[in-house]
Design a protein around this motif. Structure first.
Motif, PDB file in Angstrom:
ATOM      1  N   SER A  98       0.850  -1.109   0.008  1.00 48.99           N
ATOM      2  CA  SER A  98      -0.142   0.089  -0.092  1.00 48.99           C
ATOM      3  C   SER A  98       0.817   1.170   0.019  1.00 48.99           C
ATOM      4  CB  SER A  98      -0.951   0.017   1.308  1.00 48.99           C
ATOM      5  OG  SER A  98      -1.484   1.078   1.261  1.00 48.99           O
ATOM      6  N   ARG A  99       0.414   2.494  -0.786  1.00 48.51           N
ATOM      7  CA  ARG A  99       0.886   3.447  -0.691  1.00 48.51           C
ATOM      8  C   ARG A  99       0.282   4.664   0.140  1.00 48.51           C
ATOM      9  NH1 ARG A  99       5.216   4.592  -3.969  1.00 48.51           N
ATOM     10  NH2 ARG A  99       5.673   2.810  -5.320  1.00 48.51           N
ATOM     11  N   THR A 100      -0.770   3.923   0.950  1.00 52.44           N
ATOM     12  CA  THR A 100      -1.594   4.777   1.848  1.00 52.44           C
ATOM     13  C   THR A 100      -1.153   4.380   3.350  1.00 52.44           C
ATOM     14  OG1 THR A 100      -3.273   4.965   0.103  1.00 52.44           O
ATOM     15  CG2 THR A 100      -4.078   5.369   2.644  1.00 52.44           C
ATOM     16  N   PRO A 101      -1.153   5.213   4.098  1.00 50.67           N
ATOM     17  CA  PRO A 101      -0.779   4.948   5.421  1.00 50.67           C
ATOM     18  C   PRO A 101      -2.186   3.600   6.019  1.00 50.67           C
ATOM     19  CG  PRO A 101      -0.637   7.304   5.518  1.00 50.67           C
ATOM     20  CD  PRO A 101      -1.303   6.634   4.244  1.00 50.67           C
ATOM     21  N   ILE A 102      -1.597   2.654   6.745  1.00 51.64           N
ATOM     22  CA  ILE A 102      -2.463   1.771   7.264  1.00 51.64           C
ATOM     23  C   ILE A 102      -2.381   1.706   8.714  1.00 51.64           C
ATOM     24  CG2 ILE A 102      -2.793  -0.824   7.284  1.00 51.64           C
ATOM     25  CD1 ILE A 102      -1.539  -0.923   4.474  1.00 51.64           C
ATOM     26  N   ARG A 121       9.717   2.156   3.759  1.00 52.91           N
ATOM     27  CA  ARG A 121       9.940   2.392   2.189  1.00 52.91           C
ATOM     28  C   ARG A 121       9.505   1.734   1.231  1.00 52.91           C
ATOM     29  NH1 ARG A 121      16.373   2.183   2.426  1.00 52.91           N
ATOM     30  NH2 ARG A 121      16.168   3.304   0.393  1.00 52.91           N
ATOM     31  N   ASN A 122       8.952   2.589   0.376  1.00 50.45           N
ATOM     32  CA  ASN A 122       8.612   1.802  -0.899  1.00 50.45           C
ATOM     33  C   ASN A 122       9.777   1.203  -1.758  1.00 50.45           C
ATOM     34  OD1 ASN A 122       5.723   2.344  -0.525  1.00 50.45           O
ATOM     35  ND2 ASN A 122       5.982   4.521  -1.255  1.00 50.45           N
ATOM     36  N   ARG A 123       9.977   0.062  -1.806  1.00 50.32           N
ATOM     37  CA  ARG A 123      11.229  -0.661  -2.424  1.00 50.32           C
ATOM     38  C   ARG A 123      10.745  -2.110  -2.638  1.00 50.32           C
ATOM     39  NH1 ARG A 123      15.483  -1.053   2.629  1.00 50.32           N
ATOM     40  NH2 ARG A 123      14.132  -2.352   3.909  1.00 50.32           N
ATOM     41  N   GLN A 124      11.321  -2.326  -3.696  1.00 49.15           N
ATOM     42  CA  GLN A 124      11.279  -3.702  -4.151  1.00 49.15           C
ATOM     43  C   GLN A 124      12.505  -4.522  -3.872  1.00 49.15           C
ATOM     44  OE1 GLN A 124       8.792  -5.256  -5.964  1.00 49.15           O
ATOM     45  NE2 GLN A 124       7.429  -3.282  -5.972  1.00 49.15           N
ATOM     46  N   SER A 125      12.275  -5.719  -3.563  1.00 46.49           N
ATOM     47  CA  SER A 125      13.260  -6.889  -3.282  1.00 46.49           C
ATOM     48  C   SER A 125      13.024  -7.769  -4.429  1.00 46.49           C
ATOM     49  CB  SER A 125      12.977  -7.449  -2.014  1.00 46.49           C
ATOM     50  OG  SER A 125      12.052  -8.164  -1.927  1.00 46.49           O
ATOM     51  N   PRO A 126      14.051  -8.596  -4.582  1.00 45.01           N
ATOM     52  CA  PRO A 126      13.852  -9.847  -5.583  1.00 45.01           C
ATOM     53  C   PRO A 126      12.753 -10.445  -5.622  1.00 45.01           C
ATOM     54  CG  PRO A 126      16.154  -9.883  -4.643  1.00 45.01           C
ATOM     55  CD  PRO A 126      15.347  -8.962  -3.801  1.00 45.01           C
ATOM     56  N   VAL A 127      12.167 -10.768  -4.135  1.00 48.96           N
ATOM     57  CA  VAL A 127      10.938 -11.719  -4.165  1.00 48.96           C
ATOM     58  C   VAL A 127       9.560 -10.578  -4.136  1.00 48.96           C
ATOM     59  CG1 VAL A 127      11.934 -13.545  -2.978  1.00 48.96           C
ATOM     60  CG2 VAL A 127      11.208 -11.717  -1.433  1.00 48.96           C
ATOM     61  N   GLY A 128       9.830  -9.427  -4.278  1.00 50.95           N
ATOM     62  CA  GLY A 128       8.554  -8.340  -4.106  1.00 50.95           C
ATOM     63  C   GLY A 128       8.732  -7.505  -2.923  1.00 50.95           C
ATOM     64  N   PRO A 142      -2.243   0.120  18.886  1.00 47.41           N
ATOM     65  CA  PRO A 142      -2.343   0.089  17.332  1.00 47.41           C
ATOM     66  C   PRO A 142      -1.108   0.608  16.895  1.00 47.41           C
ATOM     67  CG  PRO A 142      -4.295   0.993  18.407  1.00 47.41           C
ATOM     68  CD  PRO A 142      -3.134   0.658  19.505  1.00 47.41           C
ATOM     69  N   VAL A 143      -0.825   0.093  15.475  1.00 39.56           N
ATOM     70  CA  VAL A 143       0.641   0.575  14.878  1.00 39.56           C
ATOM     71  C   VAL A 143       0.041   1.050  13.485  1.00 39.56           C
ATOM     72  CG1 VAL A 143       2.695  -0.277  13.731  1.00 39.56           C
ATOM     73  CG2 VAL A 143       1.649  -1.181  15.829  1.00 39.56           C
ATOM     74  N   ALA A 144       0.651   2.442  13.251  1.00 38.95           N
ATOM     75  CA  ALA A 144       0.348   3.179  11.820  1.00 38.95           C
ATOM     76  C   ALA A 144       1.590   2.703  11.155  1.00 38.95           C
ATOM     77  CB  ALA A 144       0.046   4.609  12.151  1.00 38.95           C
ATOM     78  N   VAL A 145       1.399   2.148   9.989  1.00 38.35           N
ATOM     79  CA  VAL A 145       2.672   2.048   8.960  1.00 38.35           C
ATOM     80  C   VAL A 145       2.488   3.221   7.966  1.00 38.35           C
ATOM     81  CG1 VAL A 145       3.964   0.461   7.607  1.00 38.35           C
ATOM     82  CG2 VAL A 145       2.692  -0.330   9.366  1.00 38.35           C
ATOM     83  N   VAL A 146       3.334   3.997   7.548  1.00 40.40           N
ATOM     84  CA  VAL A 146       3.260   4.989   6.884  1.00 40.40           C
ATOM     85  C   VAL A 146       4.298   4.814   5.476  1.00 40.40           C
ATOM     86  CG1 VAL A 146       3.245   7.645   6.586  1.00 40.40           C
ATOM     87  CG2 VAL A 146       2.535   6.601   8.713  1.00 40.40           C
ATOM     88  N   PRO A 147       3.851   4.655   4.415  1.00 37.22           N
ATOM     89  CA  PRO A 147       4.924   4.479   3.259  1.00 37.22           C
ATOM     90  C   PRO A 147       5.457   5.610   3.005  1.00 37.22           C
ATOM     91  CG  PRO A 147       2.787   4.230   2.404  1.00 37.22           C
ATOM     92  CD  PRO A 147       2.372   4.588   4.120  1.00 37.22           C
ATOM     93  N   HIS A 148       6.713   5.485   2.275  1.00 38.62           N
ATOM     94  CA  HIS A 148       7.068   6.597   1.834  1.00 38.62           C
ATOM     95  C   HIS A 148       8.478   6.254   0.834  1.00 38.62           C
ATOM     96  CE1 HIS A 148      11.119   6.234   4.255  1.00 38.62           C
ATOM     97  NE2 HIS A 148      10.262   5.514   5.213  1.00 38.62           N
ATOM     98  N   ASP A 149       8.912   7.030  -0.019  1.00 35.86           N
ATOM     99  CA  ASP A 149       9.791   6.957  -1.181  1.00 35.86           C
ATOM    100  C   ASP A 149      11.218   7.224  -0.620  1.00 35.86           C
ATOM    101  OD1 ASP A 149       7.891   6.109  -3.185  1.00 35.86           O
ATOM    102  OD2 ASP A 149       7.662   8.390  -3.459  1.00 35.86           O
TER     103      ASP A 149
END
Length: 294
Positions: free
Chosen positions: A135-139, A263-270, A287-294
């Motif tokens: 996700s690119r939206t906070p969860i 971090r929005n990043r790709q690994s060899p397995v996705g 509760p845990v908020a996970v905030v994606p970023h570049d």
């Protein structure tokens, strides 16, 4: 992006806790809440003894339950939380696909998360893991015990801050959540482990102390403009040597929310989540908020 919060519902105690948390957050932020249940009805079911697929009855109880669940939950939330703007829908699609698509049109996605057996914390299922990693939206992940906790008590918001990959969106999210709750913000940064000397594995106490002083200085520099932007938020800074995961888990015991970046990043397995994120998701007491970023 609309001023909307989406909560994924599957009927479990964890997802119902997530729905209640999302309703309170929607009221706090004056957002619209979308209660979503993703479930596909299959007109045929495999009969092992006959070795063939047979038609499902139109009045299949599971189908009726799937149709009722989001609407009944939304009605209950509206009754419990007067003034809540809420809608409900059942979508005939795979849950992860639906949630990722709806997250793109929302400002926050809320999901339930199973508690570890015998341990107060989280264990994300396959759907939650897939959504968190992509996700690119906070969860926000909420455990079932949140239902019984005192919601009026003001507790800290905790931010896990990686100074090597700090991002404004993660810091701003944490400050905003603290301001909305009129809560203190506790910022935890884990620095690099100091070098080891000789065969004993002991660290140099001088290097150790110098590393902490430098980390504290950098932490103060990064947070200074945010303190000025949010003068109503009292900030407590904590720089530690080594990984921040354990310290964030400890801080979560007296927290209303733990905020971490991904971090929005790709690994060899996705797409994947890092070790600190995994540690917090599995063991946090809040509760845990996970905030994606570049």
């Amino acid at each position: 992006m609309s001023h909307t919060i989406v909560v994924g519902l599957d009927g479990s105690p964890e997802s119902l806790a997530a729905a209640d948390w999302a309703a309170r957050e929607a009221l706090r932020t004056d957002a619209h809440l979308r209660v979503v249940h993703a479930w596909q009805w299959h007109p045929y079911v495999y009969a092992p003894l006959a070795g063939v697929s047979v038609p499902q009855p139109e009045d299949d109880p599971q189908r009726a339950w799937a149709e009722r669940l989001p609407h009944e939950t939304a009605a209950q939330l509206a009754a419990i939380h007067p003034g809540l703007s809420v809608s409900a829908e059942r979508v005939a699609e795979q849950p992860a696909t639906v949630l990722l698509a709806m997250a793109e049109e929302a400002e926050l996605l809320v999901l339930g998360s199973r508690g570890l057996s015998g341990v107060a914390g989280f264990l994300t299922g396959s759907v939650a893991q897939a959504v968190v990693a992509r996700s690119r939206t906070p969860i926000v992940l909420v455990r079932a015990a949140e239902v019984s906790e005192e919601v009026h008590e003001i507790r800290d918001v905790v931010l896990g801050l990686d100074l090597e990959h700090s991002d404004a969106s993660v810091i701003e999210f944490a400050f905003q959540e603290a301001a909305r709750r009129m809560a203190d913000l506790r910022v935890v940064h884990g620095g690099s482990v100091p070098p080891y000397y000789g065969d004993s594995g002991a660290t140099d106490p001088v290097v150790d102390a110098e590393s902490l002083v430098e980390a504290q200085r950098r932490l103060a520099d990064v947070l200074r403009p945010w303190r000025e932007k949010f003068p109503c938020v009292t900030v407590h800074e904590q720089a530690v040597v080594g990984g921040a995961g354990r310290h964030l888990v400890d801080a979560s015991r007296n927290a209303d929310l733990v905020v971490i970046g991904r971090r929005n990043r790709q690994s060899p397995v996705g797409p994947h989540t890092g070790p600190v994120t995994q540690a917090v998701l599995h063991h946090s007491a809040a509760p845990v908020a996970v905030v994606p970023h570049d």
